[in-house]
Motif scaffolding. Structure first.
Motif, PDB file in Angstrom:
ATOM      1  N   CYS A 236      84.975  10.561 -27.676  1.00  0.00           N
ATOM      2  CA  CYS A 236      84.467   9.859 -28.847  1.00  0.00           C
ATOM      3  C   CYS A 236      84.718   8.364 -28.699  1.00  0.00           C
ATOM      4  CB  CYS A 236      85.073  10.398 -30.138  1.00  0.00           C
ATOM      5  SG  CYS A 236      86.859  10.421 -30.160  1.00  0.00           S
ATOM      6  N   VAL A 237      84.039   7.605 -29.524  1.00  0.00           N
ATOM      7  CA  VAL A 237      84.122   6.144 -29.524  1.00  0.00           C
ATOM      8  C   VAL A 237      84.419   5.711 -30.953  1.00  0.00           C
ATOM      9  CG1 VAL A 237      82.794   4.024 -29.138  1.00  0.00           C
ATOM     10  CG2 VAL A 237      82.478   5.973 -27.619  1.00  0.00           C
ATOM     11  N   TYR A 238      85.232   4.677 -31.095  1.00  0.00           N
ATOM     12  CA  TYR A 238      85.600   4.152 -32.409  1.00  0.00           C
ATOM     13  C   TYR A 238      84.974   2.766 -32.582  1.00  0.00           C
ATOM     14  CZ  TYR A 238      88.925   7.878 -31.639  1.00  0.00           C
ATOM     15  OH  TYR A 238      89.484   9.092 -31.342  1.00  0.00           O
ATOM     16  N   ILE A 239      84.183   2.614 -33.632  1.00  0.00           N
ATOM     17  CA  ILE A 239      83.456   1.370 -33.871  1.00  0.00           C
ATOM     18  C   ILE A 239      83.917   0.757 -35.192  1.00  0.00           C
ATOM     19  CG2 ILE A 239      81.168   0.339 -34.211  1.00  0.00           C
ATOM     20  CD1 ILE A 239      81.486   1.476 -31.408  1.00  0.00           C
ATOM     21  N   PRO A 240      84.294  -0.534 -35.197  1.00  0.00           N
ATOM     22  CA  PRO A 240      84.695  -1.175 -36.445  1.00  0.00           C
ATOM     23  C   PRO A 240      83.468  -1.518 -37.305  1.00  0.00           C
ATOM     24  CG  PRO A 240      84.765  -2.771 -34.659  1.00  0.00           C
ATOM     25  CD  PRO A 240      84.407  -1.435 -34.049  1.00  0.00           C
ATOM     26  N   VAL A 241      83.522  -1.150 -38.576  1.00  0.00           N
ATOM     27  CA  VAL A 241      82.433  -1.452 -39.513  1.00  0.00           C
ATOM     28  C   VAL A 241      83.027  -1.832 -40.867  1.00  0.00           C
ATOM     29  CG1 VAL A 241      80.755   0.081 -38.381  1.00  0.00           C
ATOM     30  CG2 VAL A 241      82.180   0.969 -40.239  1.00  0.00           C
ATOM     31  N   THR A 242      82.224  -2.490 -41.693  1.00  0.00           N
ATOM     32  CA  THR A 242      82.681  -2.813 -43.040  1.00  0.00           C
ATOM     33  C   THR A 242      82.392  -1.679 -44.007  1.00  0.00           C
ATOM     34  OG1 THR A 242      80.605  -3.986 -43.468  1.00  0.00           O
ATOM     35  CG2 THR A 242      82.483  -5.313 -42.738  1.00  0.00           C
ATOM     36  N   ASN A 243      81.375  -0.842 -43.675  1.00  0.00           N
ATOM     37  CA  ASN A 243      81.025   0.270 -44.545  1.00  0.00           C
ATOM     38  C   ASN A 243      80.510   1.421 -43.679  1.00  0.00           C
ATOM     39  OD1 ASN A 243      79.175   1.971 -46.229  1.00  0.00           O
ATOM     40  ND2 ASN A 243      79.899   0.578 -47.840  1.00  0.00           N
ATOM     41  N   ALA A 244      81.271   2.506 -43.604  1.00  0.00           N
ATOM     42  CA  ALA A 244      80.913   3.634 -42.740  1.00  0.00           C
ATOM     43  C   ALA A 244      79.614   4.295 -43.184  1.00  0.00           C
ATOM     44  CB  ALA A 244      82.050   4.650 -42.703  1.00  0.00           C
ATOM     45  N   ALA A 245      79.393   4.395 -44.493  1.00  0.00           N
ATOM     46  CA  ALA A 245      78.170   5.028 -44.993  1.00  0.00           C
ATOM     47  C   ALA A 245      76.937   4.228 -44.573  1.00  0.00           C
ATOM     48  CB  ALA A 245      78.220   5.160 -46.520  1.00  0.00           C
ATOM     49  N   THR A 246      77.024   2.911 -44.621  1.00  0.00           N
ATOM     50  CA  THR A 246      75.913   2.058 -44.199  1.00  0.00           C
ATOM     51  C   THR A 246      75.641   2.219 -42.707  1.00  0.00           C
ATOM     52  OG1 THR A 246      76.395   0.457 -45.946  1.00  0.00           O
ATOM     53  CG2 THR A 246      75.104  -0.345 -44.080  1.00  0.00           C
ATOM     54  N   ALA A 247      76.705   2.281 -41.902  1.00  0.00           N
ATOM     55  CA  ALA A 247      76.544   2.456 -40.453  1.00  0.00           C
ATOM     56  C   ALA A 247      75.900   3.800 -40.143  1.00  0.00           C
ATOM     57  CB  ALA A 247      77.893   2.328 -39.753  1.00  0.00           C
ATOM     58  N   LYS A 248      76.369   4.870 -40.792  1.00  0.00           N
ATOM     59  CA  LYS A 248      75.790   6.196 -40.573  1.00  0.00           C
ATOM     60  C   LYS A 248      74.319   6.206 -40.979  1.00  0.00           C
ATOM     61  CE  LYS A 248      80.017   8.918 -41.073  1.00  0.00           C
ATOM     62  NZ  LYS A 248      80.711   9.940 -41.886  1.00  0.00           N
ATOM     63  N   ALA A 249      73.992   5.587 -42.104  1.00  0.00           N
ATOM     64  CA  ALA A 249      72.598   5.544 -42.571  1.00  0.00           C
ATOM     65  C   ALA A 249      71.716   4.821 -41.564  1.00  0.00           C
ATOM     66  CB  ALA A 249      72.525   4.871 -43.940  1.00  0.00           C
ATOM     67  N   PHE A 250      72.189   3.712 -41.005  1.00  0.00           N
ATOM     68  CA  PHE A 250      71.419   2.961 -39.998  1.00  0.00           C
ATOM     69  C   PHE A 250      71.113   3.847 -38.790  1.00  0.00           C
ATOM     70  CE2 PHE A 250      71.499   0.536 -36.023  1.00  0.00           C
ATOM     71  CZ  PHE A 250      70.456  -0.353 -36.234  1.00  0.00           C
ATOM     72  N   PHE A 251      72.120   4.523 -38.256  1.00  0.00           N
ATOM     73  CA  PHE A 251      71.931   5.364 -37.083  1.00  0.00           C
ATOM     74  C   PHE A 251      71.067   6.593 -37.393  1.00  0.00           C
ATOM     75  CE2 PHE A 251      75.007   2.627 -35.236  1.00  0.00           C
ATOM     76  CZ  PHE A 251      74.935   2.790 -33.860  1.00  0.00           C
ATOM     77  N   MET A 252      71.229   7.162 -38.592  1.00  0.00           N
ATOM     78  CA  MET A 252      70.411   8.315 -39.002  1.00  0.00           C
ATOM     79  C   MET A 252      68.946   7.890 -39.176  1.00  0.00           C
ATOM     80  SD  MET A 252      72.109  11.235 -39.279  1.00  0.00           S
ATOM     81  CE  MET A 252      71.146  12.220 -40.416  1.00  0.00           C
ATOM     82  N   LYS A 253      68.724   6.738 -39.797  1.00  0.00           N
ATOM     83  CA  LYS A 253      67.369   6.239 -40.048  1.00  0.00           C
ATOM     84  C   LYS A 253      66.554   6.181 -38.769  1.00  0.00           C
ATOM     85  CE  LYS A 253      64.973   2.106 -41.723  1.00  0.00           C
ATOM     86  NZ  LYS A 253      65.129   0.776 -42.328  1.00  0.00           N
ATOM     87  N   HIS A 254      67.201   5.806 -37.691  1.00  0.00           N
ATOM     88  CA  HIS A 254      66.501   5.639 -36.417  1.00  0.00           C
ATOM     89  C   HIS A 254      66.578   6.881 -35.527  1.00  0.00           C
ATOM     90  CE1 HIS A 254      65.659   1.572 -37.533  1.00  0.00           C
ATOM     91  NE2 HIS A 254      66.936   1.359 -37.754  1.00  0.00           N
ATOM     92  N   GLY A 255      67.117   7.970 -36.047  1.00  0.00           N
ATOM     93  CA  GLY A 255      67.176   9.218 -35.295  1.00  0.00           C
ATOM     94  C   GLY A 255      68.139   9.187 -34.129  1.00  0.00           C
ATOM     95  N   LEU A 256      69.135   8.312 -34.194  1.00  0.00           N
ATOM     96  CA  LEU A 256      70.060   8.145 -33.076  1.00  0.00           C
ATOM     97  C   LEU A 256      71.192   9.167 -33.074  1.00  0.00           C
ATOM     98  CD1 LEU A 256      70.265   4.268 -33.278  1.00  0.00           C
ATOM     99  CD2 LEU A 256      68.982   5.604 -31.601  1.00  0.00           C
ATOM    100  N   ILE A 257      71.517   9.708 -34.240  1.00  0.00           N
ATOM    101  CA  ILE A 257      72.652  10.622 -34.374  1.00  0.00           C
ATOM    102  C   ILE A 257      72.285  11.788 -35.284  1.00  0.00           C
ATOM    103  CG2 ILE A 257      74.400   8.821 -34.065  1.00  0.00           C
ATOM    104  CD1 ILE A 257      74.719   8.971 -37.247  1.00  0.00           C
ATOM    105  N   THR A 258      73.139  12.781 -35.292  1.00  0.00           N
ATOM    106  CA  THR A 258      73.138  13.818 -36.326  1.00  0.00           C
ATOM    107  C   THR A 258      74.552  13.834 -36.901  1.00  0.00           C
ATOM    108  OG1 THR A 258      73.732  15.549 -34.749  1.00  0.00           O
ATOM    109  CG2 THR A 258      71.383  15.234 -35.181  1.00  0.00           C
ATOM    110  N   LEU A 259      74.715  14.594 -37.968  1.00  0.00           N
ATOM    111  CA  LEU A 259      76.034  14.709 -38.581  1.00  0.00           C
ATOM    112  C   LEU A 259      76.494  16.157 -38.493  1.00  0.00           C
ATOM    113  CD1 LEU A 259      75.511  12.485 -41.752  1.00  0.00           C
ATOM    114  CD2 LEU A 259      76.590  11.850 -39.593  1.00  0.00           C
ATOM    115  N   SER A 260      77.767  16.327 -38.203  1.00  0.00           N
ATOM    116  CA  SER A 260      78.357  17.670 -38.150  1.00  0.00           C
ATOM    117  C   SER A 260      78.473  18.214 -39.570  1.00  0.00           C
ATOM    118  CB  SER A 260      79.746  17.595 -37.504  1.00  0.00           C
ATOM    119  OG  SER A 260      80.665  17.006 -38.415  1.00  0.00           O
TER     120      SER A 260
END
Length: 143
Positions: A26-50
């Motif tokens: 796994c990789v750890y990425i610093p962000v100001t808002n985890a929900a915003t980061a997840k939404a960005f990656f989900m929007k572009h189809g880059l990730i899924t969620l467990s």
């Protein structure tokens, strides 16, 4: 010392046939808002969620978007990547992707911060993109 000379020196001092580090789990990425980061990656189809809401790549490896008290990125400046740029801003993560042309067009049309799509010949196609916090990533597809 150049890279090949260093390789020879290290292999002569520390010979072993197989590395103990198997893969990056796994990789750890610093962000100001985890929900915003997840939404960005989900929007572009880059990730899924467990089922637990954790980020997963197609390979099963995880990314953890960890909120920081002060804004910072995982980017860093190096002189060791681009011979023409002593202060190259380097991404800390390069993702292998599928359908890179489609992904690039979608991200660009959606207004994501992306570089130009570059054909590096035998190295493949790639482009840089940034998440809402300014973390820089490389999207790459093998030639």
């Amino acid at each position: 010392m150049d890279k090949l000379a260093l390789k020879r020196e290290l292999e002569s001092k520390y010979p072993h046939a197989k590395a103990r580090l198997a893969r990056i789990e796994c990789v750890y990425i610093p962000v100001t808002n985890a929900a915003t980061a997840k939404a960005f990656f989900m929007k572009h189809g880059l990730i899924t969620l467990s089922p637990q809401g954790n980020v997963k790549l197609a390979s099963g490896q995880g990314i953890f978007f960890l909120e920081t008290k002060e804004k910072q990125t995982s980017n860093f400046v190096t002189h060791d990547w681009d011979d023409n740029n002593e202060e190259h801003e380097m991404e800390s993560v390069c993702f292998e992707v599928t359908q890179i042309d489609e992904l690039y067009a979608q991200m660009k049309a959606d207004g994501a911060a992306v570089s130009e799509l570059k054909d590096s010949g035998d190295c493949g196609l790639g482009f840089h993109f940034r998440d809402p916090d300014g973390n820089k990533y490389m999207a790459w597809q093998q030639a």
